[in-house]
Design a protein around this motif. Sequence first.
Motif, PDB file in Angstrom:
ATOM      1  N   GLU A 124       0.841  -1.203   0.000  1.00  0.00           N
ATOM      2  CA  GLU A 124       0.000   0.000   0.000  1.00  0.00           C
ATOM      3  C   GLU A 124       0.872   1.248   0.000  1.00  0.00           C
ATOM      4  O   GLU A 124       0.583   2.231  -0.708  1.00  0.00           O
ATOM      5  N   TYR A 125       1.937   1.212   0.784  1.00  0.00           N
ATOM      6  CA  TYR A 125       2.863   2.343   0.803  1.00  0.00           C
ATOM      7  C   TYR A 125       3.532   2.502  -0.569  1.00  0.00           C
ATOM      8  O   TYR A 125       3.638   3.611  -1.102  1.00  0.00           O
ATOM      9  N   THR A 127       2.524   1.715  -3.484  1.00  0.00           N
ATOM     10  CA  THR A 127       1.630   2.132  -4.574  1.00  0.00           C
ATOM     11  C   THR A 127       0.892   3.429  -4.277  1.00  0.00           C
ATOM     12  O   THR A 127       1.063   4.427  -4.972  1.00  0.00           O
ATOM     13  N   LYS A 128       0.086   3.439  -3.237  1.00  0.00           N
ATOM     14  CA  LYS A 128      -0.729   4.607  -2.930  1.00  0.00           C
ATOM     15  C   LYS A 128       0.107   5.808  -2.516  1.00  0.00           C
ATOM     16  O   LYS A 128      -0.138   6.939  -2.957  1.00  0.00           O
ATOM     17  N   ILE A 208      -7.305  -0.255  -0.409  1.00  0.00           N
ATOM     18  CA  ILE A 208      -6.457   0.742  -1.076  1.00  0.00           C
ATOM     19  C   ILE A 208      -5.968   0.200  -2.418  1.00  0.00           C
ATOM     20  O   ILE A 208      -6.030   0.881  -3.452  1.00  0.00           O
ATOM     21  N   ILE A 209      -5.480  -1.024  -2.408  1.00  0.00           N
ATOM     22  CA  ILE A 209      -4.988  -1.637  -3.641  1.00  0.00           C
ATOM     23  C   ILE A 209      -6.130  -1.843  -4.628  1.00  0.00           C
ATOM     24  O   ILE A 209      -5.984  -1.595  -5.834  1.00  0.00           O
ATOM     25  N   LEU A 212      -7.017   1.353  -6.440  1.00  0.00           N
ATOM     26  CA  LEU A 212      -6.031   1.706  -7.470  1.00  0.00           C
ATOM     27  C   LEU A 212      -6.206   0.844  -8.716  1.00  0.00           C
ATOM     28  O   LEU A 212      -6.104   1.338  -9.844  1.00  0.00           O
ATOM     29  N   GLN A 217      -4.968   2.566 -12.201  1.00  0.00           N
ATOM     30  CA  GLN A 217      -3.707   3.206 -11.839  1.00  0.00           C
ATOM     31  C   GLN A 217      -2.673   2.183 -11.394  1.00  0.00           C
ATOM     32  O   GLN A 217      -1.519   2.525 -11.126  1.00  0.00           O
TER      33      GLN A 217
END
Length: 236
Positions: A124-125, A127-128, A208-209, A212, A217
Amino acid sequence: MITRRLFCGCLAGAIPFAAATAAHAQSAECAVFTPDRQKATAPDEAIARLKAGNERFTAGKSINCDLMAQVKQTASNQSPFAAIVGCIDSRVPPELVFDQRIGDVFCARVAGNIVNTDIIGSLEYSTKVSGAKAIVVLGHSSCGAIKSAVDNVKLGNITALLRNFRPALATLTRADGRRDSHNYPLVQKVAEANARLTAASLPRRSRIIKALVDARQLTIAAAMHDITTGKVTWLS
């Protein structure tokens, strides 16, 4: 009719051009990822870069870059284009297998390339927060963790680790033969199933993933590395 002198002249002219082209290609590959370059990279392009890197690796044409220059250029910022979940196996270092360098990819490595809360949080870190455009779950042939799971090994904290492979083990049938780590096709089947299932689980286990991916994205892929050839085969 081409004379020998004309041929030699053309050849002499072509050599500097070829050298300049090769130098330009190497310069492009050695350029560190900046926020703008990362933002301009589409998810599919991120996967394409990894595929091209593995082709260079297996062809013995890995690109040599000034790594200390990259250290300095990335000291105040990093903008990797992909995140890779790999195994701790010493024969499968992601940066080398994909011919990537400092600042190019995030790597999380754990026996059997499984994911837990900590690794999903790291993704998550990656990517987001940090903008990586692709996640690759990279399994490999002859994986010791997979073999141990097949043999139902009981040993310290390894016992708990091996529980992560139960979904992959559940894909086995009688047709796969004896459940034994010496049964290579069976071990390979479990390793591939584990990579696929792990990759597929990420959107389910992380809102979160998933957001995206839904927004296009981010792309997620599973792949297998062959330790005898160095080649990466893409499963999804």
